[in-house]
Motif scaffolding. Structure first.
Motif, PDB file in Angstrom:
ATOM      1  N   GLU A  27      43.726  35.562 -23.129  1.00  0.00           N
ATOM      2  CA  GLU A  27      44.956  34.712 -23.225  1.00  0.00           C
ATOM      3  C   GLU A  27      44.408  33.226 -23.428  1.00  0.00           C
ATOM      4  O   GLU A  27      45.368  32.591 -23.931  1.00  0.00           O
ATOM      5  N   GLY A  28      43.384  32.893 -23.306  1.00  0.00           N
ATOM      6  CA  GLY A  28      42.771  31.627 -23.836  1.00  0.00           C
ATOM      7  C   GLY A  28      42.965  30.547 -22.640  1.00  0.00           C
ATOM      8  O   GLY A  28      43.061  29.415 -23.010  1.00  0.00           O
ATOM      9  N   GLY A  29      43.106  30.796 -21.723  1.00  0.00           N
ATOM     10  CA  GLY A  29      43.320  29.883 -20.410  1.00  0.00           C
ATOM     11  C   GLY A  29      42.004  29.054 -20.125  1.00  0.00           C
ATOM     12  O   GLY A  29      40.934  29.876 -20.266  1.00  0.00           O
ATOM     13  N   VAL A  30      41.999  27.715 -20.022  1.00  0.00           N
ATOM     14  CA  VAL A  30      40.746  26.856 -19.850  1.00  0.00           C
ATOM     15  C   VAL A  30      41.171  26.130 -18.455  1.00  0.00           C
ATOM     16  O   VAL A  30      42.059  25.652 -18.368  1.00  0.00           O
ATOM     17  N   ARG A  31      40.062  26.127 -17.642  1.00  0.00           N
ATOM     18  CA  ARG A  31      40.351  25.533 -16.233  1.00  0.00           C
ATOM     19  C   ARG A  31      38.871  24.713 -16.244  1.00  0.00           C
ATOM     20  O   ARG A  31      37.695  25.238 -16.071  1.00  0.00           O
ATOM     21  N   PHE A  32      39.162  23.477 -15.673  1.00  0.00           N
ATOM     22  CA  PHE A  32      38.013  22.557 -15.461  1.00  0.00           C
ATOM     23  C   PHE A  32      38.024  22.337 -14.131  1.00  0.00           C
ATOM     24  O   PHE A  32      39.180  21.849 -13.428  1.00  0.00           O
ATOM     25  N   GLU A  33      36.908  22.588 -13.387  1.00  0.00           N
ATOM     26  CA  GLU A  33      36.850  22.729 -11.792  1.00  0.00           C
ATOM     27  C   GLU A  33      35.887  21.615 -11.227  1.00  0.00           C
ATOM     28  O   GLU A  33      34.791  21.805 -11.467  1.00  0.00           O
ATOM     29  N   ASP A  34      36.419  20.399 -11.102  1.00  0.00           N
ATOM     30  CA  ASP A  34      35.561  19.435 -10.243  1.00  0.00           C
ATOM     31  C   ASP A  34      34.182  18.915 -11.130  1.00  0.00           C
ATOM     32  O   ASP A  34      33.042  19.221 -10.669  1.00  0.00           O
ATOM     33  N   ILE A  35      34.535  18.913 -12.220  1.00  0.00           N
ATOM     34  CA  ILE A  35      33.183  18.820 -13.290  1.00  0.00           C
ATOM     35  C   ILE A  35      32.823  17.361 -13.332  1.00  0.00           C
ATOM     36  O   ILE A  35      33.523  16.352 -13.152  1.00  0.00           O
ATOM     37  N   ARG A  82      29.968  23.496 -24.727  1.00  0.00           N
ATOM     38  CA  ARG A  82      28.723  23.659 -23.907  1.00  0.00           C
ATOM     39  C   ARG A  82      27.423  23.065 -24.878  1.00  0.00           C
ATOM     40  O   ARG A  82      26.488  23.593 -24.842  1.00  0.00           O
ATOM     41  N   LEU A  83      27.821  21.961 -25.486  1.00  0.00           N
ATOM     42  CA  LEU A  83      26.847  21.235 -26.170  1.00  0.00           C
ATOM     43  C   LEU A  83      25.954  20.559 -25.250  1.00  0.00           C
ATOM     44  O   LEU A  83      24.776  20.113 -25.621  1.00  0.00           O
ATOM     45  N   TYR A  84      26.254  20.464 -23.864  1.00  0.00           N
ATOM     46  CA  TYR A  84      25.693  19.721 -22.724  1.00  0.00           C
ATOM     47  C   TYR A  84      25.837  20.803 -21.645  1.00  0.00           C
ATOM     48  O   TYR A  84      27.023  21.112 -21.372  1.00  0.00           O
ATOM     49  N   ASP A  85      25.161  20.920 -20.940  1.00  0.00           N
ATOM     50  CA  ASP A  85      25.416  21.539 -19.493  1.00  0.00           C
ATOM     51  C   ASP A  85      26.070  20.353 -18.475  1.00  0.00           C
ATOM     52  O   ASP A  85      25.366  19.503 -18.438  1.00  0.00           O
ATOM     53  N   LEU A  86      26.953  20.911 -17.632  1.00  0.00           N
ATOM     54  CA  LEU A  86      27.435  20.168 -16.741  1.00  0.00           C
ATOM     55  C   LEU A  86      26.256  19.852 -15.509  1.00  0.00           C
ATOM     56  O   LEU A  86      25.552  20.540 -15.290  1.00  0.00           O
ATOM     57  N   GLU A  87      26.641  18.837 -14.922  1.00  0.00           N
ATOM     58  CA  GLU A  87      25.754  18.190 -13.759  1.00  0.00           C
ATOM     59  C   GLU A  87      26.407  18.703 -12.587  1.00  0.00           C
ATOM     60  O   GLU A  87      25.762  18.625 -11.769  1.00  0.00           O
ATOM     61  N   GLY A  88      27.563  19.265 -12.610  1.00  0.00           N
ATOM     62  CA  GLY A  88      28.439  19.494 -11.295  1.00  0.00           C
ATOM     63  C   GLY A  88      29.695  20.098 -11.635  1.00  0.00           C
ATOM     64  O   GLY A  88      30.122  19.879 -12.600  1.00  0.00           O
TER      65      GLY A  88
END
Length: 618
Positions: A358-366, A409-415
Motif C-alpha cells: 500500500e505504501g504506508g509510512v509511519r515515523f514512530e518517536d524518531i 536510511r542514509l543514516y541510522d536512527l538514534e531512537g
C-alpha cells in the motif's frame, strides 16, 4: 600461452562482504591468500632462478681450474660432459626459468591481482554510509583505492623475488668460500652482519617516513581534485590565488615529507656502498694472500672476486628492493586508514527485501541528531497513509531534509523506528528499500555519462519507447536532440559532464524527473523537485508530476508553497517537531506559522517580530 597465465587470477572475484583487516600484516594476508597457489609457484621458480644464477659463478671458477689442470688437447675429452651441463644450464634452464617467472609475475600477478584488490576495495567502500563520503575528499578516497592495490602487489612480488636471492646468494657464497678455505668466508660473514644491521636501522624509519609521505600525497591529491570539482565556485568568487595557496600548502608538506624520505635513502645508499667496498677489497686481498700461500687455487680467486662483485651489485638491488617494500607498505598503511573503516549503516543478518503493498509510512518517536547534542529531530511522530500525498514545509533547519535522509536510511536512527507497510526499514535490505522510493532532490547531479545512461539509472531494463515516453512527460524532449558534447556525440548519446555541468539547472532537473518517472516506484519523495525550473517550465510539467504522483504515496518538500498547496495534507515542521498539520485552507485559517510563511511568499506584510522566527526555508 599468455591467455592461460592471464586466466590464473580472476580480477573480478566476488569479495567476502566484510571489512578488510586494519593491521598491515593481516591486510596483506587477506588478499594474498586468495591467490596463494600463484605466489607459491613464483616462489619455487624464484628459487630455481637464484640457484642457476649462483651456479654460473661456480662454473667460472670450475672452468679456470679445469683449464689450468688439463692438457689443451685433452680438455674437451676430459670435461665435455661437464661443459655440456654448463651449456644446458646457461642456454636452456636459465631462460626457461626466467621466462616462467616473468609469465607468472607479468601476466598473472601484475594486472589481475592489482585490479582484484582495487575491485574488492571499491566494492567495500562504495557501500559505505553517506557520512563516510561527506567526511573526506572524493579524490583522496579514489587515490587511496588506486595506489594501495599497486603498492601491495609490488611489495609482495618484491618479497618473493628477494627471499631466494638473499638466501641463495649469501648462503651459497659462504658455503663455496668456506669449501675453498674457511678464512675466505670471514669478510663475507662480517659484511653480512653489518649489512643486516644497516637494514635493521634504516628500514623501519623508511616505512614510517613513507607512510607520512603517502599521507601527504593523498592530502595533496584531495585538495587538487576538490578545486577541479568546484571550479565554477572558484571562478565565481575570483579566488584563484587563494586556491593556489591552498594547494601549495599541501604540496609544501608533501615536499617536506619527500625530502625526509630521500635523505634517509641517500644515507642508506652511502652506508651500503661503503660496506660493499670493504667486502670487495677484503675478499679479493684475502683470496690473493691465500693463493700466495698455496691454500686456494686460481679458480677460487676467480670465483670469490666474481661472486663478491655480483653480491655487491645484488646488495644494492636488495637495498632498493627492501626500501621499496617498506615504502609500499607505508602506502598500504595509509590506504588502510581510509579503506578499512567499519560501515555505520549495514544490513542486518538475514535482512529480507522490502515488500510494498500500500505504501504506508509511519515515523514512530524518531530521534536523530547527526551525532551532535540537541537539534534536528527529537521524538517526531508522523503517519502517512498509503496513497496519501503530503507536503512538508518549515523554516531552514526544521529537519525536513533529515526526515527524507532517515526514511531512505542514509543514516541510522538514534531512537525510534520507521515502518513501511508495517516493516521496520532497519530490518530490510537497504537496496530493496531505496528501490521502492523514487527521489528527486533539490541539488540534482548527474553522472558524467550519456543522457541515456543517466535515464536508465531509473530502470536499467527499460525499452527505448519507455525512455522516450518518460522524457516526453518530463518536458525534456525539446532540448535533448539539440545536445552535442565535445567529442561529437549527440542527443541521447551526448555526455553531460561531471555532475551534469554541461546542462542548465532546469535541464538537469528535467532529466532527474524523467529518471524517476522511469523508475515508477510506489513511494515518491520530491525534495524541491521543481526548484531549478522557472515558472513557465514548472507549470509545463505540473500535469506530468500529478500523473507521476497518481496512486503513489508522496512526501513533497518545497520552498514554493504554491507547488504543494494542493496536497492532501500539509505538515509544518519547526525545530525537529511537527507544529501544525492540515490542508492548505485549514492552516491559512488557523493563522499560525504556515499562514505567516504563505503571507510572506504571496507578498504580504511580515511583522518585524516574526522575521527571526520565520527565516528562509530549506
Amino acid at each position: 600461452m599468455f591467455r592461460w597465465f592471464e586466466s590464473l587470477i580472476d580480477a573480478f572475484k566476488e569479495p567476502v562482504d566484510g571489512m578488510p583487516p586494519q593491521s598491515v600484516w593481516r591486510f596483506y594476508v587477506f588478499y594474498l591468500r586468495q591467490v596463494w597457489p600463484v605466489f607459491a609457484a613464483a616462489l619455487v621458480v624464484g628459487f630455481g632462478v637464484a640457484l642457476v644464477e649462483v651456479s654460473l659463478f661456480g662454473f667460472i671458477g670450475s672452468i679456470v681450474d679445469m683449464a689450468k689442470g688439463a692438457p689443451v688437447r685433452d680438455f674437451f675429452r676430459l670435461h665435455g660432459n661437464q661443459l655440456l651441463w654448463m651449456g644446458f644450464v646457461a642456454l636452456i634452464a636459465r631462460p626457461v626459468l626466467i621466462g616462467l617467472h616473468d609469465l607468472l609475475v607479468n601476466q598473472a600477478i601484475v594486472p589481475n591481482l592489482t585490479n582484484r584488490i582495487r575491485w574488492q576495495n571499491h566494492r567495500y567502500v562504495i557501500r559505505q554510509s553517506l557520512g563516510f563520503f561527506q567526511n573526506d575528499y572524493a579524490g583522496r578516497i579514489a587515490n587511496r583505492i588506486m595506489q594501495t592495490s599497486g603498492a601491495l602487489r609490488e611489495s609482495a612480488v618484491q618479497i618473493v623475488d628477494a627471499i631466494w636471492y638473499v638466501a641463495i646468494y649469501t648462503g651459497s657464497a659462504i658455503v663455496m668460500f668456506a669449501k675453498a678455505d674457511y678464512w675466505l668466508a670471514v669478510p663475507l660473514i662480517v659484511w653480512l652482519v653489518a649489512y643486516v644491521a644497516t637494514l635493521r636501522y634504516f628500514v623501519p624509519r623508511t616505512k614510517e617516513r613513507s607512510w607520512r609521505q603517502s599521507e601527504a600525497r593523498s592530502r595533496l591529491m584531495g585538495r587538487i581534485v576538490d578545486g577541479y570539482s568546484n571550479i565554477l565556485t572558484l571562478k565565481l568568487f575570483a579566488h584563484t590565488q587563494r586556491e593556489e595557496q591552498y594547494v601549495a600548502d599541501a604540496m609544501g608538506e608533501q615536499i617536506k615529507r619527500m625530502r625526509a624520505m630521500t635523505r634517509l635513502t641517500t644515507a642508506m645508499d652511502a652506508t651500503i656502498t661503503t660496506l660493499n667496498g670493504f667486502l670487495i677489497v677484503g675478499t679479493s686481498a684475502l683470496a690473493l694472500w691465500l693463493w700466495s700461500q698455496g691454500k686456494v687455487t686460481v679458480g677460487a680467486i676467480a670465483l670469490s672476486t666474481g661472486l663478491v662483485i655480483r653480491i655487491n651489485n645484488m646488495s644494492g638491488w636488495i637495498m632498493w628492493v627492501i626500501n621499496g617494500i617498506f615504502e609500499n607498505m607505508g602506502t598500504v598503511q595509509d590506504g588502510i586508514e581510509t579503506i578499512s573503516k567499519p560501515r555505520t549503516v549495514q544490513d542486518r543478518d538475514g535482512a529480507m527485501p522490502l515488500e510494498v503493498t500500500e505504501g504506508g509510512v509511519r515515523f514512530e518517536d524518531i530521534h536523530f541528531h547527526y551525532g551532535k547534542k540537541g537539534g534536528v529531530i527529537s521524538g517526531l511522530n508522523l503517519t502517512v497513509r498509503g496513497g496519501e500525498k503530503i507536503g512538508v514545509v518549515g523554516p531552514s533547519g526544521a529537519g525536513k531534509s533529515t526526515l527524507v535522509n532517515v526514511l531512505l536510511r542514509l543514516y541510522d536512527l538514534e531512537g525510534g523506528r520507521i515502518l513501511i507497510d508495517g516493516q521496520d526499514i532497519a530490518q530490510v535490505a537497504q537496496e530493496s528499500l531505496r528501490a521502492q522510493i523514487g527521489v528527486v532532490t533539490q541539488d540534482t547531479s548527474l553522472l558524467h555519462r550519456s543522457i541515456r545512461d543517466n535515464l536508465l539509472y531509473g530502470r536499467p531494463d527499460a525499452s527505448e519507447a519507455q525512455v522516450v515516453d518518460a522524457v516526453r512527460k518530463a518536458r525534456a524532449e525539446e532540448f535533448i536532440p539539440q545536445l552535442v558534447d565535445g567529442e561529437g556525440r549527440a542527443g541521447y548519446d551526448a555526455h553531460v559532464g561531471e555532475r551534469g555541468v554541461k546542462l542548465s539547472g532546469g535541464q538537469r532537473q528535467r532529466i532527474a524527473i524523467a529518471r524517476v518517472l522511469l523508475k515508477d516506484a510506489p513511494i515518491l519523495v520530491l525534495d524541491e523537485a521543481t526548484s531549478a525550473l522557472d515558472s513557465d517550465a514548472e507549470a509545463a510539467i505540473q500535469d506530468s508530476l500529478e500523473v507521476l504522483m497518481r496512486g503513489k504515496t508522496v512526501i513533497a518538500i518545497a520552498h514554493r508553497l504554491s507547488t504543494i498547496a494542493r496536497m492532501d495534507r500539509l505538515v509544518v515542521m519547526d525545530k525537529g517537531q511537527i507544529v501544525e498539520t492540515g490542508t492548505h485552507a485549514e492552516l491559512i485559517a488557523r493563522g499560525g506559522l504556515y499562514a505567516r510563511l504563505w503571507q510572506r511568499q504571496t507578498g504580504g506584510f511580515v511583522a518585524a517580530e516574526d522575521t527571526a522566527e520565520d527565516s528562509a526555508l530549506a
